[in-house]
Write an enzyme that holds these catalytic residues in place. Structure first.
Site, mmCIF file in Angstrom:
data_model
loop_
_atom_site.group_PDB
_atom_site.id
_atom_site.type_symbol
_atom_site.label_atom_id
_atom_site.label_comp_id
_atom_site.label_asym_id
_atom_site.label_seq_id
_atom_site.Cartn_x
_atom_site.Cartn_y
_atom_site.Cartn_z
ATOM 1 N NE ARG A 1 -101.452 -29.162 34.225
ATOM 2 C CZ ARG A 1 -100.644 -28.255 34.772
ATOM 3 N NH1 ARG A 1 -99.818 -27.556 34.020
ATOM 4 N NH2 ARG A 1 -100.676 -28.045 36.079
ATOM 5 C CG HIS B 1 -89.023 -28.572 35.123
ATOM 6 N ND1 HIS B 1 -89.047 -27.804 33.984
ATOM 7 C CD2 HIS B 1 -90.290 -28.597 35.594
ATOM 8 C CE1 HIS B 1 -90.276 -27.395 33.748
ATOM 9 N NE2 HIS B 1 -91.056 -27.861 34.715
ATOM 10 C CB ALA B 2 -82.325 -28.599 35.755
ATOM 11 C CG HIS C 1 -96.736 -32.751 33.009
ATOM 12 N ND1 HIS C 1 -97.134 -31.511 32.590
ATOM 13 C CD2 HIS C 1 -96.812 -32.719 34.371
ATOM 14 C CE1 HIS C 1 -97.431 -30.763 33.653
ATOM 15 N NE2 HIS C 1 -97.259 -31.475 34.747
ATOM 16 C CB CYS D 1 -96.667 -32.559 38.931
ATOM 17 S SG CYS D 1 -96.719 -31.033 37.955
ATOM 18 C CG ASN D 2 -93.338 -31.526 34.951
ATOM 19 O OD1 ASN D 2 -93.591 -32.490 34.229
ATOM 20 N ND2 ASN D 2 -93.954 -30.361 34.831
ATOM 21 C CD GLN E 1 -101.933 -32.534 34.815
ATOM 22 O OE1 GLN E 1 -101.339 -33.408 34.190
ATOM 23 N NE2 GLN E 1 -103.168 -32.168 34.527
ATOM 24 C CB THR F 1 -105.810 -29.044 41.443
ATOM 25 O OG1 THR F 1 -106.619 -28.218 40.612
ATOM 26 C CG2 THR F 1 -105.384 -30.275 40.663
ATOM 27 C CB ILE F 2 -102.545 -30.081 45.193
ATOM 28 C CG1 ILE F 2 -101.885 -29.916 43.816
ATOM 29 C CG2 ILE F 2 -101.670 -30.934 46.134
ATOM 30 C CD1 ILE F 2 -101.701 -31.179 43.011
HETATM 31 P P1 NAD Z 1 -105.564 -24.499 42.859
HETATM 32 O O1 NAD Z 1 -105.702 -23.116 42.363
HETATM 33 O O2 NAD Z 1 -106.297 -25.588 42.187
HETATM 34 O O3 NAD Z 1 -105.922 -24.554 44.411
HETATM 35 C C1 NAD Z 1 -105.516 -23.569 45.322
HETATM 36 C C2 NAD Z 1 -106.632 -23.382 46.330
HETATM 37 O O4 NAD Z 1 -106.215 -22.442 47.323
HETATM 38 C C3 NAD Z 1 -107.906 -22.824 45.707
HETATM 39 O O5 NAD Z 1 -109.027 -23.554 46.189
HETATM 40 C C4 NAD Z 1 -107.955 -21.386 46.209
HETATM 41 O O6 NAD Z 1 -109.273 -20.901 46.363
HETATM 42 C C5 NAD Z 1 -107.286 -21.523 47.557
HETATM 43 N N1 NAD Z 1 -106.730 -20.273 48.080
HETATM 44 C C6 NAD Z 1 -106.332 -19.170 47.385
HETATM 45 N N2 NAD Z 1 -105.881 -18.222 48.241
HETATM 46 C C7 NAD Z 1 -106.005 -18.746 49.491
HETATM 47 C C8 NAD Z 1 -105.737 -18.248 50.791
HETATM 48 N N3 NAD Z 1 -105.212 -17.040 50.974
HETATM 49 N N4 NAD Z 1 -106.000 -19.045 51.864
HETATM 50 C C9 NAD Z 1 -106.515 -20.298 51.709
HETATM 51 N N5 NAD Z 1 -106.812 -20.828 50.492
HETATM 52 C C10 NAD Z 1 -106.545 -20.044 49.395
HETATM 53 O O7 NAD Z 1 -103.977 -24.779 42.869
HETATM 54 P P2 NAD Z 1 -103.253 -26.189 42.794
HETATM 55 O O8 NAD Z 1 -103.094 -26.556 41.370
HETATM 56 O O9 NAD Z 1 -103.893 -27.135 43.726
HETATM 57 O O10 NAD Z 1 -101.806 -25.777 43.294
HETATM 58 C C11 NAD Z 1 -101.493 -25.679 44.669
HETATM 59 C C12 NAD Z 1 -100.006 -25.883 44.846
HETATM 60 O O11 NAD Z 1 -99.667 -27.189 44.366
HETATM 61 C C13 NAD Z 1 -99.114 -24.908 44.076
HETATM 62 O O12 NAD Z 1 -97.928 -24.705 44.804
HETATM 63 C C14 NAD Z 1 -98.793 -25.685 42.800
HETATM 64 O O13 NAD Z 1 -97.613 -25.249 42.173
HETATM 65 C C15 NAD Z 1 -98.654 -27.086 43.359
HETATM 66 N N6 NAD Z 1 -98.861 -28.168 42.393
HETATM 67 C C16 NAD Z 1 -99.866 -28.130 41.484
HETATM 68 C C17 NAD Z 1 -100.012 -29.172 40.584
HETATM 69 C C18 NAD Z 1 -101.073 -29.166 39.523
HETATM 70 O O14 NAD Z 1 -100.907 -29.793 38.502
HETATM 71 N N7 NAD Z 1 -102.182 -28.523 39.716
HETATM 72 C C19 NAD Z 1 -99.156 -30.258 40.628
HETATM 73 C C20 NAD Z 1 -98.167 -30.309 41.613
HETATM 74 C C21 NAD Z 1 -98.018 -29.247 42.482
#
Ligand code: NAD
Length: 337
Positions: free
Chosen positions: A168, A194-195, A220, A140-141, A301, A12-13
């Site tokens: 969410r 979050h705090a 969110h 994100c939050n 998010q 996602t990110i």
């Molecule tokens: P995600 O699960 O969508 O993506 C993670 C990716 O990493 C996947 O494609 C997965 O296959 C890959 N992956 C797993 N193990 C791996 C490895 N050993 N080596 C390389 N790639 C690997 O997760 P996300 O939602 O993108 O979250 C990633 C980070 O961003 C987390 O720290 C999360 O807390 C943070 N984050 C997420 C959001 C959100 O809303 N999704 C928002 C802000 C921050």
């Protein structure tokens, strides 16, 4: 010479940051790391992005016809800096490799704050992160909380923050997460994490947060109450929110008063993936009583941390000032302001 950026963790990110890197005049995307040859890997290949995989996965990618440029270690070696967007906690394991290969890295909010030399919010502490080898873009939050708090701090010094976060339940692609018909305290313990995360950037701020998970995937919603040192006027609070980058005031006169309607606006604007990296403050909700400012805002998010990741790369590599980085990132990503 552009900075060579690698994305480790193309979910996602990661995929959003990869697209954003490709739009920067001072950055080059050297490739992305994928562990499984799924639809995201296939589309990355179609976009001409080089894909690097674990040694043991090369055969799996070969079998489905997705060409592999090398191993994840090859990718890390080819980069000046890595944006690590792997799942929570995995980045901490990769940090050992980044250290061995002496590479800078940007981590995400799912990692503990201790992983980095600085937790990061472009509007709050860009200068503190300048030249730091390891930077963590907060969640994100927390990114949204910090944007609004640092904006309001320009009206009068922020002395206390109380906020409630309606989270969410899952991102849109996540099919196994819930709840689908319940509100779940996250956790049933005050303050929520979050705090503490806000305090990783503004250390001595008096902040208490509470959070609940709601069955929605879109955005969110935050309800914030900020106590200032001085008595302020509503027009001053509105003006600073109006004039702060990455915060947009949404007026009820246009009829967009719900997260579903905001996402529809993003669709109508033909935003990539319907993303909304701006904090969307409902202007009618802004209420001022003496030295207290209260308002409600929505947070997308999946995309809000993307501009911060780009700015964190520039801060880590000491490429330019906060103002220039925020401006170039915003222009290149079509952020409203
Ligand atoms: P995600 O699960 O969508 O993506 C993670 C990716 O990493 C996947 O494609 C997965 O296959 C890959 N992956 C797993 N193990 C791996 C490895 N050993 N080596 C390389 N790639 C690997 O997760 P996300 O939602 O993108 O979250 C990633 C980070 O961003 C987390 O720290 C999360 O807390 C943070 N984050 C997420 C959001 C959100 O809303 N999704 C928002 C802000 C921050």
């Amino acid at each position: 010479m552009p900075v060579n950026v690698a994305i480790n963790g193309y979910g996602t990110i990661g995929k959003r940051v990869a697209d954003a890197v490709m739009k920067q005049p001072d950055m080059k995307l050297v490739g992305v790391a994928k562990t499984s040859p799924n639809y995201e890997a296939f589309i990355a290949h179609r976009k001409g992005i080089k894909i690097y995989v674990p040694q043991q996965s090369i055969k799996k990618f070969d079998e489905v016809g997705i060409p592999v440029a090398g191993t994840i270690e090859d990718l890390i070696k080819a980069a000046d800096i890595i944006v690590d967007a792997t799942p929570n906690g995995v980045g901490a394991q990769y940090k050992l490799i980044y250290q061995q290969l002496q590479k800078n890295a940007i981590f995400q909010g799912g990692e503990k704050a201790e992983i980095a030399d600085a937790s990061f919010s472009a509007l709050c502490n860009y200068n503190e992160a300048l030249g730091k080898k390891y930077i963590r873009v907060v969640s994100c939050n927390t990114t949204a909380l910090l944007r609004t708090i640092c904006a309001i701090n320009k009206v009068s010094k922020v002395e206390k923050v109380r906020a409630t976060i309606v989270r969410r339940a899952a991102d849109q692609k996540e099919v196994k997460k819930g709840p689908i018909n319940s509100l779940v305290p996250d956790p049933a313990l005050v303050p929520s994490h979050h705090a503490k995360d806000v305090n990783s950037v503004i250390r001595n701020l008096d902040i208490v947060t509470m959070a609940v998970i709601a069955p929605t995937t879109l955005m969110h919603m935050h309800f914030i109450n900020i106590t200032l040192r001085d008595r302020v006027e509503k027009k001053d609070a509105l003006s600073v929110l109006e004039n702060t980058p990455r915060i947009v005031l949404v007026s009820s006169k246009y009829g967009a008063e719900a997260t579903a309607e905001l996402v529809e606006v993003a669709r109508d604007l033909r935003r990539d993936r319907n993303d909304i990296p701006e904090v969307m403050v409902f202007s009618d909700s802004v209420y001022v009583k003496d030295n207290e400012v209260m308002f409600m805002y929505a947070v997308h998010q999946e995309s809000i941390v993307v501009p911060e990741n780009i700015d964190a790369i520039r801060a880590s590599m000491r490429l330019m000032s906060a103002e220039d980085s925020i401006r170039i990132t915003n222009e290149s990503l079509g952020i409203l302001k």
